[in-house]
Each structure stands twice: as structure tokens, then as C-alpha cells.
Design an enzyme around this catalytic site. Structure first.
Site, PDB file in Angstrom:
ATOM      1  CB  SER A 189      -8.150   2.751   3.022  1.00  0.00           C
ATOM      2  OG  SER A 189      -7.252   2.266   4.002  1.00  0.00           O
ATOM      3  CB  SER A 224      -8.186  -0.283   5.757  1.00  0.00           C
ATOM      4  OG  SER A 224      -9.046   0.824   5.871  1.00  0.00           O
ATOM      5  CE  LYS A 279      -3.963   1.643   2.795  1.00  0.00           C
ATOM      6  NZ  LYS A 279      -4.824   1.251   3.944  1.00  0.00           N
TER       7      LYS A 279
END
Length: 489
Positions: A172, A196, A96
Site C-alpha cells: 500500500s 506494503s 506515506k
């Protein structure tokens, strides 16, 4: 290294788990460089948005990846025993884009951070994975500043669900789930503040681990809510989660939230069932806020666990005031998240995504008494749940209230309730994040006609071994799995 074994097609390996890749490199059946090149080619074919791809990657590190793979191959050729023993030898992975990656600005999904200086070194967990033999290929798409559950990022484009490109990947850490489901890499890192990791794992049909709060250090990552932020892995198999989690364990004093506990490897325990395990099927909030697909996935996992070796009982239970715990998590997230961005909210409000900006502004205006009360509710809820572990060892609950919605969906209907889609996709994960428990999200298929949906396996603090052992048994029993999405040739 045994070079007498037949070679393996790297394309076939890319559809399998990380541990099989490491074994193939270790056995000399494929070179790390060959595997890296195949993964980079897979990203080039399946990721670009302009070619109809999933848009999981925001930066591809081809030169770096090839250099790391070549270095591993050279050490193996020289007969280096330490290199041959690395648990993630030659495994391609991605992270990420809130993790520091040397030479890249740490974007955290934003436009504003494009102006930041590049990171001077990798984040700590990346360095630990490299030390275990993994090869970093890419940085991944996410919701701006990790504030969202869909990864419909307007700055770089939405990340798309590989199992249905019309649908969201979750957030996310949407890129982290989508990259595995698309077969680009078998292992990724993400963060989990309110769900997330578990939300994208559920919607993309992969495995995800949110460790106990404070277990893995966050050094070298962009913060969102310091009192709620967790880091953890996604994988194509439970063993992949365990190997990566073990490689990343260890205290680091640079993160004040990291607890100084001994490393507790879980990989050696995966195949050993526990005896007398008491399983609690969470009802109440977790039942009422889930649709028939989500309930069906939990029922399937519960039915399987009733036959699992070592399981003593499976019964319905509930936690008190879960709705209040979720509300407390919302307020704490708003307030702490907003405080981090006050200067940019004043100077560059137009450079935020509108939804993120509005939520941060709301958080900046919250009365202090509300936030104090939210922390009181959080502590009260944590005590109630802690007491429930006297009677239950492992709780199970749906990970998301429904399968992946279509992109742009504004509202979802759950058991007759019309709910705003973006915040409500995390309605079942937020209460668990709020109190920092370890959770493994496992993907269930054949409940919905064509899409996966996840189930949370929840244990007491520091019992990552328990959730992973249960997940491994379910995987062996064929109840949960993480196949690569079908892709047109």
C-alpha cells in the site's frame, strides 16, 4: 564545513543517494535550501497526474521545507558543529500519508479522513528524522487505509510506476516507492502490514526495510492491523536505509507494541561481512508462487552470495505450511482491520473504496473461532520458523510473484495458476509479516527485459544488521541497485 570544495549541481545529487546529499551539504558544496528547491521543482515537473506524472504526492509542503532548510543553512553558516554532524543533513524526504504531519489531516489514503482535524504535531518517526537533519517535503499516495497492494486509489488517482507509467507502483506504500524511483526524493517512509514496504520496493526498483515487529514505534501513525503493523524506510541505497533506521530507533511507551530494547546502530557494521554465514534459499511456496522473473532474481542473488566473503553455504530449504500462515494473516487482517472501521462502515459505507469496504465488511462477519484459530496457526508457524534459524542465518526469497502488472489488471498467471491480481501480489510477503521478522527488499535488474523485481533478505528477530550487511555487499557487487527512472526532458 569545508567551503573550498567545488559546488555540486543539485540536479545531479537528486539522482543519487541520500548520504551523498548530506555529505555535500556538510562540505558546503550545496546549500540545504538549494537542494530543497531542486527537489520541489523535480516534484512539480514529475508528479502531477494531469501532466502525465507519477501521482506519488498527495500534499507538498513547500513552505515548511524551505523554512527547515533555511534553518539548517543558518546553523551551518554560524559554525554549529552539532548541525554539521547530523547524519541526514539537508536530505529531502517524504512520508506515506498515514503518518501524522502537523497541520494536515492524516488521510491514510481515504476520503473519510479528509474531515478529520489536522494533526497537531508530526508523528514520532518524523520528529526523529528531523532531529537527524532531514527535511520533509511531501505526504504520499497509498491504498485506502493501507488495505491493498497496488495504490490504485480512486479518491486521488492511481500512483504510477516511474519505470513504466502504465503499470502499478505496488502498495500500500506505492507513493513511497514511486517518489524515490522518479527521483523526487531519495528517502521515504512507509508501513508494512502484509508486505506494503517490500511490494512497492520490488515493483519500483528501490530498497526497502521492514524492521522486526516492535522495533520502531508507531506513535503518530494511522493504524491498520495493530498486531501486524510495521513502519520502515525506503531508500536509494542500503546506507540510506541504515542511516534512517538508526535515526528512528528507540523505545516509546505510547506504542504498546514497541519493544523496550537498547538502540543498536547498524550503519557502523555495513562494511563488515559476517563469517560463517549460512544462507537458505526458500523453496516450496516461495518457489511455486513465483514466475520465471522472480525465480531468476533469487537465483542471481543466491549465485552472488555463494562468492561473498564470509558466506559458508547457500542451500535450498523450506518452511512448513506457508500457505496456512498466509491464510492466517488474511483472517487476522480482515478481522482487526474491520473492527477499527465499524462505525464508518455503518454511517458512511459509500465513502469507502468498494474493494476496501467489501473486505472490511467480510472481516466484520468472520466467526470468532476462525480468528482464534488463525492466531494459533500464526504462533505455530512462528515457532517452526524460529527453529529453522538453528541451521540458517539468512533466508532469501522473491518479494513479489512477478514484475509490476499493468494498472487495472484483474488476474495474473503464475506457473499455470490464474490468481486474482490485487491480493496475490503480496502472496510472498504476507507469511513473513505474520511473524514479524526483519526483511530488506533489494532490487534486481536485467532479469525482466525492462523492469525491476525484488528479493527478500530475511533474518532472525532484531538482526536488521544481518539483512542490511548482506544487502550492502550485494549492492557493492553490482547485483542490486536502485536507479532513477529515465524521464523525458
Amino acid at each position: 564545513m569545508n567551503t573550498s570544495l567545488p559546488a555540486i549541481d543539485p540536479e545531479a545529487l537528486l539522482d543519487g543517494p541520500a548520504h551523498a546529499m548530506a555529505d555535500a551539504v556538510r562540505q558546503g558544496r550545496v546549500r540545504a535550501r538549494t537542494l530543497t528547491d531542486a527537489a520541489l521543482a523535480r516534484i512539480a515537473a514529475r508528479d502531477p497526474l494531469e501532466r502525465g506524472g507519477v501521482n506519488a504526492c498527495t500534499a507538498v509542503l513547500a513552505e515548511r521545507a524551505r523554512s527547515e532548510a533555511d534553518a539548517l543553512d543558518a546553523k551551518l553558516a554560524a559554525g554549529d558543529a552539532a548541525t554539521a554532524a547530523l547524519p541526514l543533513l539537508g536530505v529531502p524526504y517524504a512520508v506515506k500519508n498515514l503518518f501524522d504531519v502537523a497541520g494536515l489531516p492524516t488521510l491514510a489514503g481515504s476520503k473519510i479522513e479528509r474531515d478529520a482535524a489536522p494533526a497537531v504535531q508530526d508523528g514520532l518517526l518524523l520528529r526523529r528524522l528531523q532531529g537527524a537533519g532531514a527535511v520533509l517535503l511531501a505526504a504520499l499516495n497509498m491504498d485506502e487505509y493501507a488495505y491493498g497492494f497496488t495504490t490504485e486509489n480512486s479518491h486521488v488517482g492511481a500512483c504510477r510506476n516511474p519505470h513504466d507509467l502504465r503499470r502499478v507502483a505496488g502498495g500500500s506504500s506505492g507513493g513511497s516507492g514511486a517518489a524515490i524511483a522518479a527521483g523526487e526524493v531519495p528517502l521515504t517512509l512507509g508501513s508494512d502490514t502484509n508486505g506494503s514496504i517490500r511490494v512497492p520496493a520490488s515493483l519500483c526498483g528501490v530498497f526497502g526495510l521492514k524492521p522486526t515487529f516492535g522495533r520502531l514505534p508507531r506513535t503518530g501513525s494511522y493504524p491498520f492491523v495493530a498486531s501486524l503493523d510495521h513502519l520502515g524506510p525506503f531508500g536509494r541505497s542500503v546506507r540510506d536505509l541504515a542511516l534512517s533506521y538508526d535515526a528512528m530507533q528507540g523505545h516509546d511507551g505510547h506504542d504498546p507494541g514497541c519493544v523496550d530494547r537498547p538502540v543498536q546502530p547498524v550503519t557502523p557494521l555495513l562494511e563488515t561481512p559476517e563469517h560463517g554465514l549460512r544462507v537458505g534459499l526458500l523453496g516450496g511456496w516461495f518457489h511455486d508462487m513465483a514466475d520465471d522473473d522472480a525465480r531468476g532474481a533469487v537465483a542471481r542473488v543466491a549465485a552472488a552470495l555463494r562468492t561473498a566473503p564470509g558466506v559458508a553455504s547457500v542451500r535450498e530449504v523450506s518452511w512448513p505450511e506457508v500457505d496456512r500462515a498466509r491464510a492466517a494473516a488474511f483472517l487476522i487482517t480482515n478481522a482487526e482491520g474491520a473492527n477499527l472501521h465499524l462505525d464508518d462502515l455503518r454511517r458512511r459505507p459509500g465513502d469507502f473504496e468498494p474493494l476496501s469496504r467489501d473486505r472490511f465488511l467480510a472481516g466484520a462477519l468472520l466467526p470468532a473461532t476462525w480468528v482464534v484459530q488463525a492466531q494459533r496457526v500464526r504462533r505455530w508457524f512462528a515457532r517452526q520458523v524460529a527453529a529453522s534459524f538453528a541451521d540458517v542465518d539468512l533466508f532469501i526469497a522473491p518479494a513479489t510473484p512477478c514484475v509490476a502488472p499493468l494498472m487495472g489488471t484483474e488476474w495474473i498467471d503464475i506457473q499455470g495458476q490464474r490468481l486474482p491480481a490485487r491480493p496475490s501480489i503480496g502472496v510472498l510477503t504476507q507469511p513473513v509479516s505474520c511473524i514479524g521478522l526483519p526483511v530488506c527488499a533489494v532490487p534486481v535488474w536485467n532479469v525482466h527485459a525492462s523492469l525491476p523485481i525484488g528479493v527478500q533478505l530475511i533474518a532472525a528477530p532484531w538482526r536488521e544488521d544481518r539483512v542490511l550487511r548482506a544487502a550492502r555487499w550485494l549492492e557493492q557487487a553490482g547485483v542490486v541497485r536502485a536507479p532513477v527512472a529515465a524521464w523525458p526532458t
